[in-house]
Design a protein around this motif. Structure first.
Motif, PDB file in Angstrom:
ATOM      1  N   TYR A  87     -21.238  23.487  -1.807  1.00 27.05           N
ATOM      2  CA  TYR A  87     -20.505  22.458  -1.365  1.00 27.05           C
ATOM      3  C   TYR A  87     -21.187  21.393  -0.618  1.00 27.05           C
ATOM      4  O   TYR A  87     -20.782  20.266  -0.999  1.00 27.05           O
ATOM      5  CB  TYR A  87     -19.026  23.074  -0.910  1.00 27.05           C
ATOM      6  CG  TYR A  87     -18.283  21.726  -0.338  1.00 27.05           C
ATOM      7  CD1 TYR A  87     -17.548  21.181  -1.175  1.00 27.05           C
ATOM      8  CD2 TYR A  87     -18.124  21.558   1.240  1.00 27.05           C
ATOM      9  CE1 TYR A  87     -16.681  19.984  -0.513  1.00 27.05           C
ATOM     10  CE2 TYR A  87     -17.343  20.656   1.454  1.00 27.05           C
ATOM     11  CZ  TYR A  87     -16.481  19.870   0.471  1.00 27.05           C
ATOM     12  OH  TYR A  87     -15.963  18.795   1.236  1.00 27.05           O
ATOM     13  N   LEU A  88     -21.561  21.690   0.332  1.00 28.96           N
ATOM     14  CA  LEU A  88     -22.285  20.865   1.433  1.00 28.96           C
ATOM     15  C   LEU A  88     -23.400  20.058   0.965  1.00 28.96           C
ATOM     16  O   LEU A  88     -23.617  18.925   1.118  1.00 28.96           O
ATOM     17  CB  LEU A  88     -22.658  21.605   2.556  1.00 28.96           C
ATOM     18  CG  LEU A  88     -21.398  22.178   3.495  1.00 28.96           C
ATOM     19  CD1 LEU A  88     -21.989  23.131   4.491  1.00 28.96           C
ATOM     20  CD2 LEU A  88     -20.572  20.979   4.098  1.00 28.96           C
ATOM     21  N   LEU A  92     -20.018  17.441  -1.509  1.00 32.66           N
ATOM     22  CA  LEU A  92     -19.571  16.607  -0.007  1.00 32.66           C
ATOM     23  C   LEU A  92     -20.455  15.123  -0.160  1.00 32.66           C
ATOM     24  O   LEU A  92     -19.785  14.153   0.222  1.00 32.66           O
ATOM     25  CB  LEU A  92     -19.929  17.289   0.896  1.00 32.66           C
ATOM     26  CG  LEU A  92     -19.688  16.482   2.408  1.00 32.66           C
ATOM     27  CD1 LEU A  92     -18.043  16.503   2.713  1.00 32.66           C
ATOM     28  CD2 LEU A  92     -20.241  17.402   3.664  1.00 32.66           C
ATOM     29  N   GLU A  95     -18.919  12.903  -2.454  1.00 32.07           N
ATOM     30  CA  GLU A  95     -17.857  12.378  -2.199  1.00 32.07           C
ATOM     31  C   GLU A  95     -18.378  11.090  -0.933  1.00 32.07           C
ATOM     32  O   GLU A  95     -17.518  10.004  -1.289  1.00 32.07           O
ATOM     33  CB  GLU A  95     -16.945  13.452  -1.409  1.00 32.07           C
ATOM     34  CG  GLU A  95     -16.080  14.179  -2.468  1.00 32.07           C
ATOM     35  CD  GLU A  95     -15.094  13.347  -3.203  1.00 32.07           C
ATOM     36  OE1 GLU A  95     -14.374  12.741  -2.908  1.00 32.07           O
ATOM     37  OE2 GLU A  95     -15.201  13.656  -4.563  1.00 32.07           O
ATOM     38  N   HIS A 131     -13.338  21.145   8.652  1.00 34.18           N
ATOM     39  CA  HIS A 131     -14.584  20.723   9.128  1.00 34.18           C
ATOM     40  C   HIS A 131     -14.498  19.494  10.074  1.00 34.18           C
ATOM     41  O   HIS A 131     -13.167  18.594   9.852  1.00 34.18           O
ATOM     42  CB  HIS A 131     -15.123  20.266   7.765  1.00 34.18           C
ATOM     43  CG  HIS A 131     -15.687  21.391   6.644  1.00 34.18           C
ATOM     44  ND1 HIS A 131     -14.712  21.892   6.090  1.00 34.18           N
ATOM     45  CD2 HIS A 131     -16.723  22.223   6.739  1.00 34.18           C
ATOM     46  CE1 HIS A 131     -15.679  22.756   5.294  1.00 34.18           C
ATOM     47  NE2 HIS A 131     -16.805  23.018   6.027  1.00 34.18           N
TER      48      HIS A 131
END
Length: 149
Positions: A87-88, A92, A95, A131
């Motif tokens: 995800y990171l 992310l 996005e 986060h």
């Protein structure tokens, strides 16, 4: 750039067992996922603040895989098998880059560093929305604040 990536990813402190576990996280996740990150920003690498992991309260225990694990073992297991690093390193940054101003700023960064902090007041067991982001120079700092991993 990836030549020294493993050396930079691995912790500078901690015992041999811890360093062996971290190497497994690198091999299982980070080594491949950083390539996804570099498709978006070719100059960026993903790191974990291992000192933040080592300072987690040692008395924390969780049930994982039918056994009770200490906090460090649990975090390592989480990083190794969850989608967090993926995800990171992929979702992310995608996005961030949807907004032209954010994309320009993101492209100037060299490191994304994950810090893991214990927050005993977090009442969400999944750590959703936990986060915090900050930029220092050419580094994007991502703090994961949670009461579980």
């Amino acid at each position: 750039m990836l030549l020294n990536y493993e050396e930079e990813f691995l912790p500078k402190t901690g015992g041999l067992s811890f360093k062996k576990q971290v190497r497994e996280v690198f091999t299982a996740r980070a080594k491949d996922k950083v390539k996804d990150l570099q498709k978006i920003n070719p100059n960026m690498i993903f790191l974990i603040d291992w000192d933040s992991v080592l300072t987690l309260p040692s008395d924390l225990k969780w049930k994982a895989r039918k056994e009770e694990l200490g906090v460090i073992d649990n975090v390592i297991l989480y990083l190794k098998f969850s989608r967090k690093i993926g995800y990171l390193c992929s979702e992310l940054p995608t996005e961030f880059c949807k907004d032209p101003d954010c994309k320009e700023a993101f492209m100037g960064l060299k490191k994304m560093i994950l810090h893991i902090k214990h927050n005993p007041n977090d009442d969400q067991s999944n750590g959703f929305n936990s986060h915090q982001f900050s930029v220092a120079g050419e580094e994007l700092h991502v703090k994961r604040l949670t009461n579980c991993f």
